[in-house]
Motif scaffolding. Structure first.
Motif, short mmCIF file in Angstrom:
data_model
loop_
_atom_site.label_atom_id
_atom_site.label_comp_id
_atom_site.label_asym_id
_atom_site.label_seq_id
_atom_site.Cartn_x
_atom_site.Cartn_y
_atom_site.Cartn_z
N LEU A 193 7.02 22.28 -18.71
CA LEU A 193 8.00 21.84 -19.71
C LEU A 193 8.04 22.75 -20.94
N VAL A 194 6.97 23.48 -21.19
CA VAL A 194 6.97 24.43 -22.31
C VAL A 194 6.34 25.74 -21.85
N GLN A 195 6.62 26.79 -22.59
CA GLN A 195 6.00 28.09 -22.35
C GLN A 195 5.29 28.52 -23.63
N ILE A 196 4.01 28.78 -23.52
CA ILE A 196 3.22 29.19 -24.68
C ILE A 196 3.16 30.71 -24.71
N LEU A 197 3.74 31.30 -25.73
CA LEU A 197 3.77 32.76 -25.86
C LEU A 197 2.86 33.17 -27.01
N PRO A 198 1.77 33.86 -26.72
CA PRO A 198 0.83 34.28 -27.78
C PRO A 198 1.54 35.05 -28.89
N GLN A 199 1.21 34.71 -30.11
CA GLN A 199 1.75 35.34 -31.31
C GLN A 199 3.24 35.04 -31.55
N GLY A 223 4.77 31.68 -30.27
CA GLY A 223 4.97 30.24 -30.39
C GLY A 223 5.14 29.57 -29.04
N THR A 224 5.43 28.26 -29.11
CA THR A 224 5.59 27.44 -27.91
C THR A 224 7.05 27.00 -27.81
N TYR A 225 7.69 27.34 -26.70
CA TYR A 225 9.11 27.04 -26.52
C TYR A 225 9.32 26.06 -25.37
N VAL A 226 10.28 25.17 -25.55
CA VAL A 226 10.66 24.27 -24.46
C VAL A 226 11.36 25.12 -23.40
N THR A 227 10.89 25.03 -22.17
CA THR A 227 11.46 25.85 -21.11
C THR A 227 12.85 25.37 -20.72
N LYS A 228 13.63 26.31 -20.21
CA LYS A 228 14.89 25.91 -19.60
C LYS A 228 14.58 25.32 -18.23
N ILE A 229 15.55 24.63 -17.66
CA ILE A 229 15.34 23.93 -16.39
C ILE A 229 15.52 24.92 -15.24
N SER A 230 14.49 25.05 -14.43
CA SER A 230 14.54 25.96 -13.29
C SER A 230 15.07 25.22 -12.06
N THR A 266 14.21 13.48 -22.12
CA THR A 266 15.42 12.78 -22.54
C THR A 266 16.29 13.62 -23.47
N CYS A 267 15.96 14.90 -23.56
CA CYS A 267 16.77 15.87 -24.31
C CYS A 267 16.84 15.58 -25.81
N GLN A 268 15.85 14.86 -26.33
CA GLN A 268 15.74 14.77 -27.80
C GLN A 268 15.32 16.14 -28.33
N VAL A 269 14.52 16.84 -27.52
CA VAL A 269 14.13 18.21 -27.82
C VAL A 269 14.74 19.08 -26.72
N LEU A 270 15.62 19.99 -27.08
CA LEU A 270 16.42 20.71 -26.10
C LEU A 270 15.74 21.97 -25.56
N PRO A 271 16.15 22.41 -24.38
CA PRO A 271 15.62 23.65 -23.81
C PRO A 271 15.81 24.83 -24.77
N GLY A 272 14.77 25.65 -24.90
CA GLY A 272 14.83 26.81 -25.77
C GLY A 272 14.34 26.58 -27.18
N VAL A 273 14.10 25.32 -27.55
CA VAL A 273 13.66 25.00 -28.91
C VAL A 273 12.20 25.41 -29.12
N LEU A 274 11.91 25.95 -30.30
CA LEU A 274 10.55 26.31 -30.69
C LEU A 274 9.84 25.07 -31.22
N LEU A 275 8.69 24.74 -30.64
CA LEU A 275 7.90 23.60 -31.10
C LEU A 275 6.85 24.08 -32.10
N SER A 276 6.83 23.46 -33.25
CA SER A 276 5.88 23.84 -34.29
C SER A 276 4.64 22.97 -34.21
N GLU A 277 3.52 23.61 -33.92
CA GLU A 277 2.24 22.90 -33.86
C GLU A 277 1.95 22.21 -35.19
N LYS A 278 2.23 22.91 -36.28
CA LYS A 278 1.97 22.37 -37.62
C LYS A 278 2.85 21.17 -37.91
#
Length: 227
Positions: A64-70, A72-79, A27-39
C-alpha cells in the motif's frame, strides 16, 4: 490528513495506526501518490515516530505504500497485475477452504452468516460503504473460521490489500453492494445444503467479479493505476 480514531490500550499502538492508515488508503481518504508524513501522523495520534514507522513498514509489506530512503513514504498507485495475481491466490485459498467448510459447517456458523447478511443489507440501505466492506470481510472470515485455520485469513488479508482499493472504488455503480449480497446468499444456500461443489462454484464466481470490474474502474481513475 485523514479522519482518525482515538487509540486504545487493547492492542499495540503500531497495529492500531497500521489498521487506521490501511483503511484510509483503501477508502481513498488518502489518495494514490500522496506523501505520508511520519511527523504529522505521529502528531495526529499524539505518539512518537517509532510506532508510525513500524506501521509504514507493515503497509509497505501489504503493497500500500513505498518507502523511498531520503525521499519519504508514498501511497502506491494500484497495480492491475497485483490485483489479478492477488485474486488468483485468494481464489485458490478460499475455494479450498469452502470445500471443507461445506462439510463441517454447523447451525451456529450458518446463524452467524445469516446475521452477517442482514447487516450487509442494512449497510447497503444506509449507503455506508465502509461498514459494508467490513461486513463483506467478516462474511469470508466466518467461513474460514469453520475449519479453524487462522493462518488462512491472515494470508488472504495480506494479499488482498490492493484488491480492497478496487472493491471500494467499484461499490458506487460498477459492482453495487446488492449484487454482492446476492452472490453471498448463493454461497450460504450452498453451505446450508452441505454441497462442496456448489459452494466452490458460487464462491469462485463471486471472487472473479473483480477481474471484470477492474478494467472499468481503471479507466475511470486512470491516474491512480499503473500497468
Amino acid at each position: 490528513m485523514f479522519k482518525s480514531e482515538a487509540l486504545t490500550v487493547s492492542e499495540p499502538v503500531n497495529q492500531q495506526i497500521y489498521r487506521q492508515l490501511r483503511k484510509a488508503i483503501i477508502t481513498c481518504q488518502v489518495l494514490p501518490g500522496v506523501l505520508l508524513s511520519e511527523k504529522d501522523i505521529a502528531g495526529q495520534f499524539n505518539v512518537s515516530r517509532q510506532p508510525v514507522r513500524e506501521a509504514f513498514i507493515k503497509l509497505a509489506e501489504a503493497g500500500l505504500v513505498q518507502i523511498l530512503p531520503q525521499r519519504g513514504t508514498y501511497v502506491t498507485k494500484i497495480s492491475v497485475k497485483k490485483v489479478i495475481d492477488g485474486q488468483f491466490i485468494r481464489d485458490a485459498v478460499e475455494c479450498a477452504i469452502i470445500k471443507r467448510a461445506a462439510q463441517e459447517i454447523t447451525d451456529s456458523d450458518l446463524s452467524l452468516l445469516e446475521k452477517n447478511l442482514k447487516e450487509q443489507i442494512d449497510a447497503n440501505k444506509r449507503k455506508d460503504i465502509g461498514y459494508f466492506l467490513e461486513k463483506d470481510d467478516e462474511f469470508h472470515q466466518i467461513i474460514m473460521n469453520v475449519i479453524d485455520c487462522p493462518m488462512a485469513w491472515e494470508t488472504v488479508e495480506n494479499i488482498k490489500a490492493m484488491m480492497d482499493r478496487v472493491r471500494y472504488l467499484t461499490l458506487e455503480d460498477i459492482s453495487p453492494p446488492e449484487d454482492l449480497v446476492k452472490q453471498h446468499e448463493k454461497i450460504v444456500i450452498a453451505l446450508k445444503k452441505h454441497d462442496p461443489e456448489m459452494a466452490t462454484l458460487a464462491l469462485h464466481e463471486h471472487l472473479a467479479t473483480i477481474l471484470n470490474t477492474i478494467k472499468i474502474v481503471s479507466q475511470h481513475h486512470n491516474a491512480w493505476f499503473v500497468d
